[in-house]
Write a protein that holds these residues in place. Sequence first.
Motif, PDB file in Angstrom:
ATOM      1  N   TYR A   1      20.989  -8.352  -4.948  1.00 31.63           N
ATOM      2  CA  TYR A   1      22.317  -7.944  -5.394  1.00 31.63           C
ATOM      3  C   TYR A   1      23.333  -8.952  -4.876  1.00 31.63           C
ATOM      4  O   TYR A   1      23.408  -9.202  -3.676  1.00 31.63           O
ATOM      5  CB  TYR A   1      22.685  -6.552  -4.865  1.00 31.63           C
TER       6      TYR A   1
ATOM      7  N   ALA B   1      23.694 -13.967  -9.445  1.00 28.39           N
ATOM      8  CA  ALA B   1      22.547 -13.169  -9.897  1.00 28.39           C
ATOM      9  C   ALA B   1      21.714 -13.971 -10.895  1.00 28.39           C
ATOM     10  O   ALA B   1      20.480 -13.978 -10.820  1.00 28.39           O
ATOM     11  CB  ALA B   1      23.028 -11.857 -10.521  1.00 28.39           C
TER      12      ALA B   1
ATOM     13  N   THR C   1      23.369  -7.412 -15.279  1.00 30.46           N
ATOM     14  CA  THR C   1      24.788  -7.548 -14.942  1.00 30.46           C
ATOM     15  C   THR C   1      25.565  -6.638 -15.889  1.00 30.46           C
ATOM     16  O   THR C   1      24.991  -6.068 -16.818  1.00 30.46           O
ATOM     17  CB  THR C   1      25.296  -9.001 -15.100  1.00 30.46           C
TER      18      THR C   1
ATOM     19  N   ALA D   1      20.770  -8.819  -9.748  1.00 32.36           N
ATOM     20  CA  ALA D   1      21.862  -8.067 -10.367  1.00 32.36           C
ATOM     21  C   ALA D   1      23.163  -8.287  -9.624  1.00 32.36           C
ATOM     22  O   ALA D   1      23.172  -8.699  -8.466  1.00 32.36           O
ATOM     23  CB  ALA D   1      21.526  -6.572 -10.364  1.00 32.36           C
ATOM     24  N   THR D   2      24.259  -7.982 -10.310  1.00 28.15           N
ATOM     25  CA  THR D   2      25.531  -7.918  -9.617  1.00 28.15           C
ATOM     26  C   THR D   2      25.522  -6.638  -8.787  1.00 28.15           C
ATOM     27  O   THR D   2      24.889  -5.648  -9.158  1.00 28.15           O
ATOM     28  CB  THR D   2      26.699  -7.913 -10.609  1.00 28.15           C
ATOM     29  N   VAL D   3      26.212  -6.680  -7.662  1.00 33.52           N
ATOM     30  CA  VAL D   3      26.131  -5.573  -6.707  1.00 33.52           C
ATOM     31  C   VAL D   3      26.632  -4.258  -7.304  1.00 33.52           C
ATOM     32  O   VAL D   3      26.167  -3.184  -6.924  1.00 33.52           O
ATOM     33  CB  VAL D   3      26.862  -5.929  -5.387  1.00 33.52           C
TER      34      VAL D   3
ATOM     35  N   ALA E   1      23.950  -1.815  -8.438  1.00 31.18           N
ATOM     36  CA  ALA E   1      23.073  -1.131  -7.473  1.00 31.18           C
ATOM     37  C   ALA E   1      23.073   0.361  -7.739  1.00 31.18           C
ATOM     38  O   ALA E   1      24.109   0.970  -7.982  1.00 31.18           O
ATOM     39  CB  ALA E   1      23.530  -1.408  -6.047  1.00 31.18           C
TER      40      ALA E   1
ATOM     41  N   ILE F   1      21.019  -8.028  -0.170  1.00 30.47           N
ATOM     42  CA  ILE F   1      22.411  -7.767  -0.550  1.00 30.47           C
ATOM     43  C   ILE F   1      23.238  -8.927  -0.003  1.00 30.47           C
ATOM     44  O   ILE F   1      23.378  -9.076   1.208  1.00 30.47           O
ATOM     45  CB  ILE F   1      22.911  -6.417  -0.005  1.00 30.47           C
TER      46      ILE F   1
ATOM     47  N   TRP G   1      29.273  -2.553  -2.244  1.00 29.49           N
ATOM     48  CA  TRP G   1      28.404  -2.954  -1.138  1.00 29.49           C
ATOM     49  C   TRP G   1      28.021  -1.735  -0.298  1.00 29.49           C
ATOM     50  O   TRP G   1      26.882  -1.625   0.136  1.00 29.49           O
ATOM     51  CB  TRP G   1      29.081  -4.024  -0.278  1.00 29.49           C
TER      52      TRP G   1
ATOM     53  N   ALA H   1      25.412   0.125  -2.260  1.00 29.19           N
ATOM     54  CA  ALA H   1      24.133  -0.585  -2.228  1.00 29.19           C
ATOM     55  C   ALA H   1      23.447  -0.388  -0.880  1.00 29.19           C
ATOM     56  O   ALA H   1      22.266  -0.028  -0.824  1.00 29.19           O
ATOM     57  CB  ALA H   1      24.344  -2.072  -2.511  1.00 29.19           C
TER      58      ALA H   1
END
Length: 196
Positions: free
Chosen positions: A34, A41, A59, A74-76, A79, A99, A114, A117
């Motif tokens: 992430y 990503a 994403t 992936a983008t965070v 998550a 992360i 964040w 995640a």
Amino acid sequence: MAPRKIVFHAGPTNSGKTYEALKRLREAKCGMYYGPLRLLAAEVYERLNEQGVPCNLYTGQEKRFTNGATHGAATVEMANTIVGAEDGDKEMFYDVVVIDEIQMIADPERGFAWTRALLGVNAPEIHLCGGMEATSIVQRLVEACGDELEIRTYERFNPLEVASSSIDPVSEFTNNYDETVRHSYAEAEPGDCVVA
């Protein structure tokens, strides 16, 4: 659930912290990365696939699926929104999760991603990468969850030096031309970093 192992790779930019975390991700049977940006990503997605680790990309803008994928990037913000089963009713489990840029957890606008995640990913081993300034909040969250924390610190590979002047494309066309000043981005050299 057993306590998770959280490894915090703490250090400045260009210190190898993300590189070390991604090495562990590659070794895992099933894992997820992430990051804060679609470009990061996508870079991890491409690198893992090039290294023979089948990886999907998730994403907000796109999803790319690779046959036999065991990993994802992936983008965070994605998550805990990615499901592992075709029918969507099973929670995804990973052996290792990375992360990146964990210091963003303190950001008033995006920090929730964040936090979500770190608190919500289903993995026994989680690698956090980011600046030392995140140490206190990471320690408090890990302690509150009853997880195990290992902090690995890193030093910058090369010193960071600020240029004595900025790029000045205007002076090239005036009477104030100075040969010691870079006048275009084309004059940037390997190792230079442009900050806007």
